[in-house]
Design a protein around this motif. Structure first.
Motif, short mmCIF file in Angstrom:
data_model
loop_
_atom_site.label_atom_id
_atom_site.label_comp_id
_atom_site.label_asym_id
_atom_site.label_seq_id
_atom_site.Cartn_x
_atom_site.Cartn_y
_atom_site.Cartn_z
N LEU A 72 0.67 -1.19 -0.01
CA LEU A 72 0.05 0.10 0.15
C LEU A 72 0.84 1.25 -0.06
CD1 LEU A 72 -1.99 0.88 3.41
CD2 LEU A 72 -0.22 -0.88 3.42
N HIS A 73 0.27 2.45 -0.02
CA HIS A 73 1.26 3.68 -0.26
C HIS A 73 2.07 3.98 0.86
CE1 HIS A 73 -2.53 4.20 1.91
NE2 HIS A 73 -2.05 4.93 2.95
N ARG A 74 2.05 3.32 2.22
CA ARG A 74 2.89 3.32 2.89
C ARG A 74 3.93 2.65 3.14
NH1 ARG A 74 1.18 6.72 6.33
NH2 ARG A 74 -1.01 6.72 6.02
N SER A 122 -4.30 3.71 -6.17
CA SER A 122 -5.00 4.75 -5.29
C SER A 122 -6.18 4.46 -4.62
CB SER A 122 -5.10 5.93 -6.30
OG SER A 122 -4.00 6.44 -6.67
N MET A 123 -6.83 3.55 -5.08
CA MET A 123 -8.50 3.31 -4.44
C MET A 123 -7.91 2.15 -3.35
SD MET A 123 -10.15 5.24 -5.95
CE MET A 123 -11.73 4.81 -5.22
N LEU A 124 -8.43 2.57 -2.17
CA LEU A 124 -8.01 1.84 -0.96
C LEU A 124 -8.66 0.45 -1.13
CD1 LEU A 124 -8.89 3.80 2.35
CD2 LEU A 124 -6.76 3.26 1.45
N GLY A 152 -4.42 -1.29 5.08
CA GLY A 152 -4.74 -0.70 6.37
C GLY A 152 -6.01 -1.25 6.99
N GLU A 153 -6.26 -0.77 8.20
CA GLU A 153 -7.51 -1.29 8.82
C GLU A 153 -8.92 -0.34 8.16
OE1 GLU A 153 -5.48 0.79 10.17
OE2 GLU A 153 -6.85 2.53 10.81
N GLY A 154 -8.31 0.57 7.75
CA GLY A 154 -9.32 1.52 7.00
C GLY A 154 -10.03 0.88 5.70
N ALA A 155 -8.83 0.23 4.95
CA ALA A 155 -9.32 -0.51 3.78
C ALA A 155 -9.96 -1.54 3.95
CB ALA A 155 -7.90 -1.04 2.99
N ASN A 182 -2.76 0.54 11.76
CA ASN A 182 -1.86 1.69 12.70
C ASN A 182 -3.04 2.87 13.33
OD1 ASN A 182 -3.03 3.12 10.48
ND2 ASN A 182 -1.13 3.26 9.67
N TYR A 184 -5.44 4.66 12.79
CA TYR A 184 -5.91 5.72 12.11
C TYR A 184 -6.14 5.52 10.70
CZ TYR A 184 -5.78 8.47 16.15
OH TYR A 184 -5.84 8.97 17.81
N ALA A 185 -7.40 5.82 9.99
CA ALA A 185 -7.20 5.80 8.49
C ALA A 185 -7.52 7.31 8.31
CB ALA A 185 -8.55 5.35 8.06
N PHE A 186 -6.41 7.94 7.76
CA PHE A 186 -6.18 9.38 7.77
C PHE A 186 -6.54 9.96 9.16
CE2 PHE A 186 -5.65 12.97 4.44
CZ PHE A 186 -5.24 13.83 5.28
N HIS A 251 -0.88 11.18 8.28
CA HIS A 251 -1.32 10.37 7.14
C HIS A 251 -0.29 10.34 6.09
CE1 HIS A 251 -3.44 8.33 4.23
NE2 HIS A 251 -3.50 9.36 3.38
C1 LIG Z 1 -11.86 3.74 -1.74
C2 LIG Z 1 -10.98 5.16 -1.20
N1 LIG Z 1 -11.50 5.79 -0.44
C3 LIG Z 1 -10.91 7.02 0.34
C4 LIG Z 1 -9.77 7.19 -0.03
C5 LIG Z 1 -8.79 8.49 0.40
N2 LIG Z 1 -7.91 7.80 1.28
C6 LIG Z 1 -6.53 7.65 0.88
S1 LIG Z 1 -5.55 6.94 2.18
C7 LIG Z 1 -6.93 6.92 3.14
C8 LIG Z 1 -6.91 6.21 4.60
C9 LIG Z 1 -6.03 4.73 4.53
O1 LIG Z 1 -6.27 4.28 5.89
P1 LIG Z 1 -5.46 2.77 6.17
O2 LIG Z 1 -6.55 1.87 5.15
O3 LIG Z 1 -6.10 2.59 7.45
O4 LIG Z 1 -4.19 2.90 5.74
P2 LIG Z 1 -3.24 3.71 6.49
O5 LIG Z 1 -3.14 5.01 5.52
O6 LIG Z 1 -3.68 4.14 7.83
O7 LIG Z 1 -1.69 3.12 6.33
C10 LIG Z 1 -7.97 7.49 2.65
C11 LIG Z 1 -9.27 7.58 3.21
C12 LIG Z 1 -9.13 6.33 -1.23
N3 LIG Z 1 -7.66 6.47 -1.66
N4 LIG Z 1 -9.82 5.21 -1.69
#
Ligand SMILES: Cc1ncc(C[n+]2csc(CCOP(=O)(O)OP(=O)(O)O)c2C)c(N)n1
Length: 328
Positions: A72-74, A122-124, A152-155, A182, A184-186, A251
């Motif tokens: 992922l992006h991180r 880019s899309m989570l 991430g937990e957000g994804a 981690n 937080y999701a953002f 973030h």
């Molecule tokens: C489907 C989608 N929704 C929202 C976003 C915007 N966005 C990019 S990163 C992010 C938070 C990601 O959180 P997490 O998945 O927990 O990974 P972390 O960045 O904490 O490592 C958001 C909301 C996106 N890229 N794709």
């Protein structure tokens, strides 16, 4: 429901030191990037994983070249541990032609198929169905390669996550799903986006094991991953490993993270994966003062060299913007 067979995967002193080097290198790479962003030298958005390195090293160490990672992006550290030269990775972040994508993306989407790296999306969560596709390919080709997919937990709250895990469970695909939780999701804290404590529990819905572990303990991450990899290579299907951790920076480097307290950050910094592992290695006399100095010097030289290389590398030429393109 199958249970995870507990096997001890022992590491020789040289391997432990190698892991230590990777922890230090990945931390130093991100820390330098953070400074370079402030100096205006980096063209890309930067999402550091400072504080989360034990996950990258514990999962990435001892992966085979033919195994695929879907970062992922991180996860810039995944590129390094999978074999991308620090110079090339730094040039990528500078948007230079010597970078992976020759300066033609925002630096976070490049992959390297020869090294088994699928560029992040880019899309989570969208990297997870891709991981399922790669896993299906490995299964159909009867190889014993495995896909390690990070999120991430957000994804884990988006549909792609659930579709990918369901498909992987039904098809018994050779995938290790690594959740970097981690907190937080953002700006959204985990308790505001999930009604359960552990992402790991979600695996049960799809017929395979999930386990929640200390993501700041590199050896715990390594042990769990090795068990999951061995099961996947034997054709026993996927595993979800949730690594509890914390990101020290915002973030991205442009996020000041006002949504969290200094006390919370300090508490997690006291669980820094690097000093914990340093103490472990010193207590076992694997890490001496001399080899600590040598490793730290090697890390500094490598990062300095990468920055010098990226700084003096040429910018991409406008006329090259349309090369390497194809249409169907
Ligand atoms: C489907 C989608 N929704 C929202 C976003 C915007 N966005 C990019 S990163 C992010 C938070 C990601 O959180 P997490 O998945 O927990 O990974 P972390 O960045 O904490 O490592 C958001 C909301 C996106 N890229 N794709």
């Amino acid at each position: 429901m199958p249970t995870i067979k507990r096997t001890k995967f022992t590491l020789a002193p040289e391997q432990l030191l190698e892991m230590f080097y990777w922890l230090k290198l990945i931390r130093a790479f991100d820390e330098r990037l953070s400074i370079l962003v402030r100096q205006g030298k980096v063209k890309s958005g930067v999402y550091t994983g400072i504080g989360q390195e034990a996950i990258i090293v514990g999962t990435g160490y001892a992966l085979r070249k033919a195994d695929y990672v879907c970062p992922l992006h991180r996860d810039l550290g995944t590129f390094l541990i999978k074999g991308v030269e620090p110079r090339v990775m730094m040039a990528q972040m500078f948007g230079k032609s010597a970078g992976l994508s020759k300066g033609r993306d925002s630096a976070l989407h490049s992959g390297v198929s020869e090294l088994g790296i699928f560029g992040s999306t880019s899309m989570l969560g969208a990297n997870l169905p891709v991981a399922a596709g790669l896993g299906l390919t490995f299964k159909m080709e009867h190889t014993d390669s495995v896909v390690v997919a990070y999120f991430g937990e957000g994804a884990s709250n988006v549909g792609d996550f659930h579709e990918a895990l369901n498909f992987a469970g039904v098809q018994h695909l050779p995938i290790v799903f690594i959740c970097e939780n981690n907190q937080y999701a953002f700006s959204v804290p985990v308790e505001k986006s999930m009604a359960i404590d552990d992402v790991a529990d979600r695996a049960a819905s799809y017929g395979f094991d999930g386990v929640a572990i200390n993501g700041n303990d590199v050896l715990a991450v390594y042990q769990s991953t090795q068990g999951a990899l061995a099961r996947a290579r034997r054709g026993e299907g996927p595993t979800l490993i949730e690594c509890k951790t914390y990101r020290w920076h915002g973030h991205s480097e442009h996020d000041k993270a006002f949504y969290r307290s200094d006390e919370e950050l300090a508490m997690w910094k006291s669980r820094d994966p690097i000093p914990t592992f340093t103490t472990y290695l010193q207590a076992r006399k694997v890490l001496t003062d001399d080899n600590l100095k040598e490793i730290e010097a090697r890390v500094t030289t490598t990062i300095d060299d990468a920055v010098d290389f990226a700084t003096s590398a040429p910018d991409p030429r406008p006329e090259d913007a349309i090369t390497d393109l194809y249409s169907s």
